[in-house]
Motif scaffolding. Structure first.
Motif, PDB file in Angstrom:
ATOM      1  N   LEU A  43       0.831  -1.209   0.000  1.00  7.48           N
ATOM      2  CA  LEU A  43       0.000   0.000   0.000  1.00  7.48           C
ATOM      3  C   LEU A  43       0.864   1.257   0.000  1.00  7.48           C
ATOM      4  O   LEU A  43       0.508   2.260  -0.626  1.00  7.48           O
ATOM      5  CB  LEU A  43      -0.955   0.000   1.199  1.00  7.48           C
ATOM      6  CG  LEU A  43      -2.051  -1.077   1.131  1.00  7.48           C
ATOM      7  CD1 LEU A  43      -2.806  -1.172   2.458  1.00  7.48           C
ATOM      8  CD2 LEU A  43      -3.039  -0.805  -0.008  1.00  7.48           C
ATOM      9  N   GLU A  44       2.012   1.208   0.680  1.00  8.35           N
ATOM     10  CA  GLU A  44       2.888   2.385   0.683  1.00  8.35           C
ATOM     11  C   GLU A  44       3.431   2.658  -0.716  1.00  8.35           C
ATOM     12  O   GLU A  44       3.592   3.806  -1.130  1.00  8.35           O
ATOM     13  CB  GLU A  44       4.040   2.213   1.677  1.00  8.35           C
ATOM     14  CG  GLU A  44       4.840   3.508   1.846  1.00  8.35           C
ATOM     15  CD  GLU A  44       6.001   3.368   2.812  1.00  8.35           C
ATOM     16  OE1 GLU A  44       6.651   2.310   2.816  1.00  8.35           O
ATOM     17  OE2 GLU A  44       6.261   4.327   3.563  1.00  8.35           O
ATOM     18  N   ARG A  45       3.681   1.572  -1.455  1.00  9.06           N
ATOM     19  CA  ARG A  45       4.212   1.739  -2.822  1.00  9.06           C
ATOM     20  C   ARG A  45       3.142   2.223  -3.804  1.00  9.06           C
ATOM     21  O   ARG A  45       3.448   2.709  -4.872  1.00  9.06           O
ATOM     22  CB  ARG A  45       4.744   0.386  -3.327  1.00  9.06           C
ATOM     23  CG  ARG A  45       6.149   0.124  -2.870  1.00  9.06           C
ATOM     24  CD  ARG A  45       6.725  -1.055  -3.656  1.00  9.06           C
ATOM     25  NE  ARG A  45       7.543  -1.850  -2.774  1.00  9.06           N
ATOM     26  CZ  ARG A  45       7.303  -3.102  -2.420  1.00  9.06           C
ATOM     27  NH1 ARG A  45       6.264  -3.747  -2.918  1.00  9.06           N
ATOM     28  NH2 ARG A  45       8.097  -3.745  -1.607  1.00  9.06           N
ATOM     29  N   GLU A  95       4.822   2.606  12.155  1.00  8.32           N
ATOM     30  CA  GLU A  95       5.092   3.950  12.697  1.00  8.32           C
ATOM     31  C   GLU A  95       5.870   4.806  11.693  1.00  8.32           C
ATOM     32  O   GLU A  95       5.656   6.003  11.582  1.00  8.32           O
ATOM     33  CB  GLU A  95       5.908   3.814  13.985  1.00  8.32           C
ATOM     34  CG  GLU A  95       6.227   5.152  14.629  1.00  8.32           C
ATOM     35  CD  GLU A  95       6.823   4.962  16.011  1.00  8.32           C
ATOM     36  OE1 GLU A  95       6.146   5.268  16.996  1.00  8.32           O
ATOM     37  OE2 GLU A  95       7.966   4.479  16.104  1.00  8.32           O
ATOM     38  N   ASN A  96       6.777   4.162  10.959  1.00  6.34           N
ATOM     39  CA  ASN A  96       7.638   4.914  10.036  1.00  6.34           C
ATOM     40  C   ASN A  96       7.138   4.931   8.600  1.00  6.34           C
ATOM     41  O   ASN A  96       7.829   5.423   7.711  1.00  6.34           O
ATOM     42  CB  ASN A  96       9.055   4.354  10.107  1.00  6.34           C
ATOM     43  CG  ASN A  96       9.680   4.659  11.453  1.00  6.34           C
ATOM     44  OD1 ASN A  96       9.685   5.803  11.892  1.00  6.34           O
ATOM     45  ND2 ASN A  96      10.143   3.630  12.146  1.00  6.34           N
ATOM     46  N   LEU A  97       5.946   4.419   8.377  1.00  6.15           N
ATOM     47  CA  LEU A  97       5.385   4.441   7.024  1.00  6.15           C
ATOM     48  C   LEU A  97       5.153   5.899   6.606  1.00  6.15           C
ATOM     49  O   LEU A  97       4.749   6.722   7.430  1.00  6.15           O
ATOM     50  CB  LEU A  97       4.039   3.696   7.057  1.00  6.15           C
ATOM     51  CG  LEU A  97       3.653   2.872   5.842  1.00  6.15           C
ATOM     52  CD1 LEU A  97       4.580   1.664   5.721  1.00  6.15           C
ATOM     53  CD2 LEU A  97       2.222   2.387   5.952  1.00  6.15           C
ATOM     54  N   SER A  98       5.402   6.212   5.323  1.00  6.28           N
ATOM     55  CA  SER A  98       5.177   7.607   4.915  1.00  6.28           C
ATOM     56  C   SER A  98       3.699   7.865   4.609  1.00  6.28           C
ATOM     57  O   SER A  98       3.267   9.020   4.560  1.00  6.28           O
ATOM     58  CB  SER A  98       6.046   7.951   3.707  1.00  6.28           C
ATOM     59  OG  SER A  98       5.760   7.063   2.660  1.00  6.28           O
ATOM     60  N   THR A  99       2.924   6.806   4.413  1.00 10.09           N
ATOM     61  CA  THR A  99       1.474   6.968   4.223  1.00 10.09           C
ATOM     62  C   THR A  99       0.816   6.986   5.607  1.00 10.09           C
ATOM     63  O   THR A  99       1.101   6.114   6.425  1.00 10.09           O
ATOM     64  CB  THR A  99       0.915   5.782   3.410  1.00 10.09           C
ATOM     65  OG1 THR A  99       1.701   5.623   2.234  1.00 10.09           O
ATOM     66  CG2 THR A  99      -0.542   5.975   3.043  1.00 10.09           C
TER      67      THR A  99
END
Ligand code: COA
Length: 260
Positions: A43-45, A95-99
């Motif tokens: 999902l982040e990609r 926690e560190n996901l950009s989304t």
């Protein structure tokens, strides 16, 4: 990828992940943690996805903890590895996901369940939710970041009390101590998550990713969050989103961020 323990729904830039083991109150076994890791990575990609909501299946539980049946016979080394791998694959990862990730806590969020909710960027809860870290009642301590993130959210004294008593707080109590931002009915929980997601989506996803990094660095040992803020602030000036945001303001129109 086909998942056995989670469901994913995508619509209008919002992805909703539902942990789907209702018979086990959505307890986090190893397979579920691996699937969540894969889902968050995918999902982040995916550039179309601007916000992720995570919730639990059924009306009773968000997640009732790590799956106790999987670790009851672990050795000291295995226990250590369980915590390290879980933190790396899921809790630190989220926690560190950009989304941005919102936890929609729809019932019990205990142990690893509360730790997962606390790894998300913020939390909302339904009025039947109950939250706590009951690990000391099992002879262990929280191992998926709970001893670190709970004090960050509610302060050291309240965190100590919750961990030592292994007690649960109601949704309203959780709101009073800063663990969740809003409490609503179970029916209104996902609509509220969508509404908040909608507000987030109006803004620059690049700036939001940078803000997540800067805020998180406030809590990292040996990292100067102010320096991160300065660097990320500067980087924003090189983005298409910044050009669009400032141009739209000066032209008195709504910004249409390209997300780059
Ligand atoms: N790990 C593994 N299985 C779990 C679980 C967990 N953390 N939490 C619930 N389950 C399972 C139960 O074993 C039960 O399975 P079964 O039907 O095969 O026996 C099923 O989910 C339903 O739970 P049950 O305990 O019957 O529901 P309840 O309504 O009586 O109680 C809770 C709900 C949340 C209070 C209770 O399930 C509980 O205390 N769970 C453990 C919470 C915990 O300590 N979490 C921290 C783990 S580190």
């Amino acid at each position: 990828m086909n998942f056995e323990n989670i469901l994913i729904e995508e619509s209008n830039g919002l992805a909703t992940i539902t942990i789907n083991r209702p018979k086990k109150l959505n307890a986090l076994n190893r397979a579920t943690i691996e699937e969540l890791n894969q889902a968050f990575k995918d999902l982040e990609r995916n550039e179309e996805i601007k916000v992720i909501v995570i919730t639990g299946s059924g009306e009773k539980a968000f997640v009732a903890g790590a799956d106790i049946s999987e670790f009851a016979h672990f050795s000291v080394d295995e226990g250590g590895r369980l915590a390290a791998k879980g933190q790396e694959m899921l809790f630190d990862f989220v926690e560190n996901l950009s989304t941005p990730v919102i936890a929609a806590v729809n019932g019990f969020a205990l142990g690893g369940g509360l730790e997962l909710a606390m790894s998300c960027h913020f939390r909302i809860a339904s009025d039947n939710a109950k939250m706590g870290l009951p690990e000391t009642s099992l002879g262990v301590i929280p191992g998926y970041g709970g001893t670190q993130r709970l004090p960050q959210l509610v302060g050291k004294g309240k965190a100590m009390e919750l961990i030592m008593t292994a007690g649960m707080v109601s949704a309203d109590e959780a709101k009073d101590c800063g663990l969740v931002n809003y409490v609503t009915t179970q029916e209104e929980l996902l609509p509220l998550a969508e509404k908040l997601a909608g507000k987030i989506m109006r803004n620059s996803s690049v700036a939001i990713g940078a803000a997540i990094k800067a805020v998180n660095d406030n809590f990292k040992d040996g990292v100067d969050g102010f320096q991160t803020e300065i660097r990320e602030f500067g980087n924003c000036f090189g983005t298409e989103d910044f050009k669009e945001g400032t141009t739209a303001f000066l032209e008195k129109r709504k910004a249409n961020f390209p997300g780059r």
